[in-house]
Structures are given as C-alpha cells and as structure tokens.
Design a protein around this motif. Sequence first.
Motif, short mmCIF file in Angstrom:
data_model
loop_
_atom_site.label_atom_id
_atom_site.label_comp_id
_atom_site.label_asym_id
_atom_site.label_seq_id
_atom_site.Cartn_x
_atom_site.Cartn_y
_atom_site.Cartn_z
N UNK A 171 -56.25 27.18 -33.89
CA UNK A 171 -56.85 26.14 -34.72
C UNK A 171 -55.87 25.65 -35.77
N UNK A 172 -55.99 24.39 -36.10
CA UNK A 172 -55.16 23.79 -37.14
C UNK A 172 -55.67 24.16 -38.52
N UNK A 173 -54.78 24.15 -39.50
CA UNK A 173 -55.24 24.25 -40.89
C UNK A 173 -55.10 22.91 -41.60
N UNK A 174 -54.79 21.84 -40.82
CA UNK A 174 -54.78 20.49 -41.36
C UNK A 174 -56.20 19.93 -41.35
N UNK A 175 -56.48 18.90 -42.12
CA UNK A 175 -57.81 18.27 -42.06
C UNK A 175 -58.10 17.78 -40.64
N UNK A 176 -59.34 17.97 -40.20
CA UNK A 176 -59.74 17.48 -38.88
C UNK A 176 -59.87 15.96 -38.93
N UNK A 177 -59.34 15.30 -37.91
CA UNK A 177 -59.25 13.84 -37.92
C UNK A 177 -60.37 13.21 -37.13
N UNK A 178 -60.92 12.09 -37.63
CA UNK A 178 -61.90 11.34 -36.85
C UNK A 178 -61.19 10.50 -35.80
N UNK A 179 -61.92 10.04 -34.82
CA UNK A 179 -61.32 9.19 -33.80
C UNK A 179 -62.27 9.05 -32.62
N UNK A 180 -61.79 8.39 -31.58
CA UNK A 180 -62.60 8.21 -30.38
C UNK A 180 -62.98 9.55 -29.76
N UNK A 181 -62.14 10.58 -29.99
CA UNK A 181 -62.47 11.96 -29.64
C UNK A 181 -62.66 12.69 -30.97
N UNK B 42 -60.23 15.55 -32.89
CA UNK B 42 -59.36 15.73 -31.74
C UNK B 42 -58.19 16.67 -32.01
N UNK B 43 -57.79 16.82 -33.28
CA UNK B 43 -56.62 17.65 -33.59
C UNK B 43 -56.98 19.10 -33.90
N UNK B 44 -58.17 19.54 -33.52
CA UNK B 44 -58.67 20.86 -33.88
C UNK B 44 -57.74 21.99 -33.45
#
Length: 433
Positions: free
Chosen positions: A302-312, A315-317
């Motif tokens: 898992x990332x520790x960056x903010x989760x990004x909104x998008x068409x998925x 998606x960067x989870x």
Amino acid sequence: MKFPGKRKSKHYFPVSARDPLLQATPQEQEEGSWVVGIDQTLVDIEAKVDEDFLQRYGLSAGHSLVIDDATAEALYRELMRDELISHQFAGGTIGNTLHNYSVLADDRSVLLGVMCNSIQIGSYAYRYLCNTSSRMDLNYLQGVDGAIGRCFTLIGEQGERTFAISPGLMNQLQADSIPEEVIAGASALVLTSYLVRCQPGEPMPEATLRAIAFAKKHNVPVVLTLGTKYVIQDNPQFWRDFLRDHVSIVAMNEEEALALTGEADPLLAANMALDWVDLVLCTAGPTGLYMAGFTEDEFKRKTNHPLLPGAIAEFNQYEFSRAMRQQDCQQPLRIFSHIAPYMGGPEKIMNTNGAGDAALAALLHDITANNFHRQKVPNSSKHARGYLTYSSLAQVCKYANRVSYQVLNQHSPRLTRGLPEREDSLEESYWDR
C-alpha cells in the motif's frame, strides 16, 4: 549497493577487503546490464532560410514534405555552402532513448541500424556520432553506401517552420545484421512503431521481427514506443494485436493512447493497454505521467501517499508495489501510479520533442538495475519473485518524471549529463526505496 555506472568514490585508496558475498564476477560487462534498440538513424538539421529558398526546392511554407535523395543532397549542400545551418542534432526516437539511458546509467547500450560507410568531418553523419554518448555501442551498425535519414527544419523570415524529410537509406537494415547474442544478453529490446510501417520492399520490418523473435527466444522484454498518433490511428487494431503478440512494455503519450484505445482518459487508456502488455508508461503533458502494470496480489504494498480520485477510484492504492510480468504472477493484480509534472514543469518549455523518450530511458535504467542486482546478489530478498523493475511503480514514476523535466528544459532531446542531484537526493531516496 552498486548499480550500472560509476559513482563517487568514498575512499581515497581502493578498499581491498570486500564482502565475500559480494565478490565481483571476473567479467567486466555483466550479462543483462545493457539495453539494445533498433532505430531509423537520422539527423535533425535546423537552418534559417528565405522564401526564395523554399520555392527553389518546391517546399510549401509551414508544411511537412518528404523529399527525394537528390533534392535533399542539393538542399544540404546549399545550406552548408552558405553557412545557414544553426544546429545539427542526432535524432531518432530510439537513438535518443538509448543515449539518455547511457548518460543516466553511465553504462552500455547497443544501437542497431544503418550508418554511412563514408563519413566526412562536419557532415550530418559526423554530427550524429558527435552527439551520441560514448557509452552507446555503435559497433553493430550496418554500413550503407548513401545517406542516413535527414529531417530539415527550415525557419522562415517570420519564424514559420517548414519541414523537409529525406529518409535516405535509414530503412535498409537487413535481417542478417541483427546479432542474436547481443539481444540474448540484454535487459530489454527497444523498438518504435516507425520500424514496422515502412515502404513496400524495405527490409526494416523483417529485421525488426527477427529481433523480436530473438527476444522471445531468450525471454527478453520487448519495449515499444508508439512514435506518433498518426501511425497508430490508421489501423489501431493492427497495433493492439501487435502489442498482444510481441510486446511486454509500451510507452506512449495521451494522444497515441487515445488513438490506440479510444479512451481520452490516460488512466483508462493505460488500464486497457494492460489487456495486451505487462507494463505501461503514458506521458500526459501538463497532467503529468501515468504508469500501469501487474504485481503478485499476495505481495502488494500500500502507498503512504494520498489516494487519488479518477476514473478508477483510489487507483494508486498499491503504487508502492514492484512491477512484474503477468506471466510471472500466480494471482496478477493491476497496479497504477501517477505523478504531476516535476516542480510544475519548467518555467519555459524549450523543447517537447524527446520528453517521453527521456522518461522511457529512466524506466529502462531501473529495469537494467534490477537485472544487475540479481546477478550480483542473487540470494537477495529483492529477487524472491520475478520482478521486472528494481523499484516500486511510484519511484519509477518519480525518476521518469524528473528526467522528462530535464529534457523539457533544454533545446536538444538528448541529455548532455546526468541529473544534477543524482549523487545526493536521488541516490538516497530513489534507489534505496
């Protein structure tokens, strides 16, 4: 931890007591620590001309036209005679990529293509060699009796640009000039869509397919950069099939992605491309850079960056996961990452030509570093599974993004030196991730 290329020495005298687990192999060049690519060798030539010059050679101001060899030679001789040429840069999308890889890694890359048998000092072929990294191996180029490709950018009195393109003999690479042993030992085979779409009777497509066959035989990843949307949009289904049958990694921009997939959203286009390939690099101009790939579901991170909104959604989870080829996964999981332009992009963009090639060079550096480390420390936990990259998808994005910025900030698509902070911030935060 040593990766391809030279680094700053930490000791005045060499250290003789080495860790016995890290004994260097006797050979100087480790197998798999280089990349090989095929290119249409060409030179970009810029010159300032007047309207009479354009009319004399049948050129239309502001347009692009393919000219024959005789016209190209006469045009070039006049430019040289009247000292009108301002720049002569080595070009070609794969040549640019390999050059930038060699600058970043300070290590070997191998270029396959054609080169003039007779080279005069100061000529376009001479300039090609002068503008190419000494770490690029040109020993396998096929000699031809004639010109390599030339792309003339003719700048008018009002600043309008006219393009005259002379292919010369750049597509005359023969299939028997493809060395199997060079491809067999490489980390990747790098190609462009231009190689497949040539004039009938030209041998370049056959040579390209032979190189792909060697890569498949020796399990070497095939990398394809899509080149331009105009090549792809003529027959997108052909390219989808080509990717599925021959390619492991695809590099494209948002326009090429739209032509290939029909999706205007780069994230959705990258996701669709995973139906055909293992790893996707998609540059999207001011939007930034996207990557998509596969990893083993059990070992996702898992990332520790903010989760990004998008068409998925979000998606960067799992962007802290390392990429794998789908065939090497028991339970493949699709992973995605995105990064905005480095520092918001340059204050003034000097050149958009080559930014995507620069990003691909960074990705190739990471893939080669992974192979290098596997050979040096085969029992490392880093290689418990068949990872394609050394670093996480997020870190590869970060590196590719930074290299793209460097090219956008200069006139030439080829780097003249490595990144300024290479030894300090990148070396610590990037490679040790």
